[in-house]
Scaffold this active site. Sequence first.
Site, PDB file in Angstrom:
ATOM      1  N   THR A 143     -54.904  45.147 -82.173  1.00 45.54           N
ATOM      2  CA  THR A 143     -56.322  45.190 -82.349  1.00 45.54           C
ATOM      3  C   THR A 143     -56.870  44.101 -81.436  1.00 45.54           C
ATOM      4  O   THR A 143     -56.687  42.877 -81.385  1.00 45.54           O
ATOM      5  CB  THR A 143     -57.034  44.949 -83.619  1.00 45.54           C
ATOM      6  OG1 THR A 143     -56.138  45.530 -84.526  1.00 45.54           O
ATOM      7  CG2 THR A 143     -58.496  45.410 -83.621  1.00 45.54           C
ATOM      8  N   ASP A 153     -46.798  43.132 -87.922  1.00 45.79           N
ATOM      9  CA  ASP A 153     -45.632  43.231 -87.086  1.00 45.79           C
ATOM     10  C   ASP A 153     -45.541  42.383 -86.248  1.00 45.79           C
ATOM     11  O   ASP A 153     -46.176  41.500 -85.786  1.00 45.79           O
ATOM     12  CB  ASP A 153     -46.089  44.769 -86.184  1.00 45.79           C
ATOM     13  CG  ASP A 153     -45.032  45.109 -85.431  1.00 45.79           C
ATOM     14  OD1 ASP A 153     -44.017  44.945 -85.892  1.00 45.79           O
ATOM     15  OD2 ASP A 153     -45.447  45.830 -84.665  1.00 45.79           O
ATOM     16  N   HIS A 166     -50.115  48.495 -80.124  1.00 49.42           N
ATOM     17  CA  HIS A 166     -50.355  49.463 -80.856  1.00 49.42           C
ATOM     18  C   HIS A 166     -51.401  50.100 -80.504  1.00 49.42           C
ATOM     19  O   HIS A 166     -52.408  49.551 -80.378  1.00 49.42           O
ATOM     20  CB  HIS A 166     -50.721  48.764 -82.265  1.00 49.42           C
ATOM     21  CG  HIS A 166     -49.485  47.781 -82.682  1.00 49.42           C
ATOM     22  ND1 HIS A 166     -49.783  47.052 -83.724  1.00 49.42           N
ATOM     23  CD2 HIS A 166     -48.363  47.916 -82.730  1.00 49.42           C
ATOM     24  CE1 HIS A 166     -48.549  46.301 -84.110  1.00 49.42           C
ATOM     25  NE2 HIS A 166     -47.565  46.958 -83.399  1.00 49.42           N
TER      26      HIS A 166
END
Lengths: 124, 191, 376
Positions: free
Chosen positions: B13, B131, B38
């Site tokens: 993010t 992660d 991501h």
Amino acid sequence: MNKEIMVVDDDPSIRSTVDIILKTSGYSICAVESGQGCLDRLREGFRGLILMDVMMPKMDGWDTIAAIEDEGLYKGNVICMLTAVHDPCPKLEKLTEYVMDYVRKPFTSEELLEVVTEYIEYVQ
Amino acid sequence: MKKRNIVIIGISTGGPKTLRGFFDGLPLLDASIVLVQHMIKCANRSLCATLNSLTEMEVKIASHGESMKPGVVYFAPSEVHLKLINNKMIQLVESPKVCFVRPAVDVTMKSIRKTAEDNITGVIMTGMGMDGTDGLSYIKSIGGVTFAQDEITSVVWGMPKSAIKTGKVDYVLPPEGIRKKLISQLGRLPG
Amino acid sequence: MKVLIVDDNTKIMAIAEVHLKKEGLEVLCVEDGKSALESARQEKPDLILLDVDMPDMSGFEVCQILKDDAELVMIPVVFLTAADDNKSRVRGLDLGAVDYVTKPFDSFELRARVRAALRTKQLQDQLATMNLELEERVDQRTEEIKQLLEQKDAFVNQLSHDLKTPLTPLVALLPMVAERTEDVESKKMLDLIMNNVDYMRNLTERTLQLAQLNSPEVSLRVEKVDLASEIRNTIESLSSVFKENGIEIVNNTTTPLDIEADRMLIKELIHNLVSNTIKYTNGDGVVTFESFLKDDNVEISIKDTGIGMTIEQQKRIFEEFYKADDSRTDRSSTGLGLTICKRIVENHGGSIRAESQGSGHGTSVHFTLPIRQSEK
């Protein structure tokens, strides 16, 4: 291509604020007041950047994103959160791939435009 | 023989905006960089193109079976995991999500092997979740160098914080600081 | 009420028993020290009439044991002593007896002394009960106040949080309005409004931060922090501001000053304190930084030659929302900066104080932080 922006917020003054700032900079924008409204627009074929509030009655921002993912409606769209909550709740962890950025209220018009110009590029 | 430099960057993010600053004007580094962001797949191409226009390095979407070369940034495509075979050949794998994401930084970092001829660096930047925490610990355990982004510059300080908590992070820095350190540690390619 | 008579002389005991029963008292009789202690534990008498001279265990020994026992210590003891034995009386009183009666005793005297001792005991018991009640009430009040404080924190937290949404149109749109305004007077008014909006924004953020620091659930993120380099970085980042204000920096801190601390909070602490030195120095001053190592602590002193503080200001400077009188209307200050500093230092187990030789004589702030954080 004229890419659209959708603001999802239950607060009318936030919707108007975003609307005014983005229209002034030449973007076309639609405003909806709930997660359900957002899903309806996506089903109708909306393609663009979604600015999503977190705390909304009935269906919050995360639930809405989860529903978007469930229905496969995220394709081609980009989502950024627009929220007064400082730290994202753990629900986001599962949805992190669908959320590009996180803008905290109160934001300035510059901050909003910076995010919009950055992420509108990624809309397909 | 000269050592090969391999850098793995994991970010989530707030990533695209942060990466734009990170890669803007980045010189041609003597390293192969794997970038795990991501994100949804449809945005891969434009992010890659943007980053490619900002740096002297070549930024491209990694493809299966490709051998890594120095001076290139390999962007891990969405919806598959990226593993390295013998620290060199890229393998794209359609296995289940790890830490709710695919590609997962953990998968890429843990595919690295300890060798005498490779210098390994792991970097975890802004993003929610955890992660990269295990991956970064692993890189540290095989003698690699580890970085995490600091709180003030992180849009969401989840992944870096989680990694820092393990005590296996060598440097906690803003993106600018990570970049400076990488440039000085890795060196530039001639040309 | 219950009286325990302890005497190996059963004849004397019998007489005493008769007289005390006439007083309307319940009377227990035992003939030796060991039984006396047993009976005292089981029956909890209100008074013990204790003979000094007994075989096996003397009255003194019994008294000593009674007075060492937390449960029995409050039972008053009246000794029965021989008439000519002054020494024994003194020793008995020293051991904690409340009175003595000499043998052979006068029945009226015995009854009067027992009555007196029992009155005192009764008053003592009442006092103890009242004390207990009072303690309970204090505990209850403390708990109520604690809950109110928690409610206050939660309320302030919620309020500041809720203010963020209505602040958004103000923060985002006012500058746009200002940009479109040509009229000079209107521009002035808008500037005024925007200044106050900024102030409100600042206040909400600060208040939220303070509520977080007060919250017991939020723990420190401890890592190794070099205080000296944090100070150096802050000075560097503000160097142009120092120059503009004609302030000279003297940094005498030694390096490195590694401590275990929450880096973000330490940055905030130093930034707040250093900004204050600029805010309260009206040009051409000197700000001096010193560091001292004291046992397991590091002390940092930041001394300026600024406007200083009165004694009243020094007392209140760390209070929430306190502003020195002349800065009460100052929109650049929220009155929370030093409160936050204090919280940060205290959350690390340290302490902070501010000193001044008075108005116009500069201010020194000293804070002490432990080098190590204990594991929680």
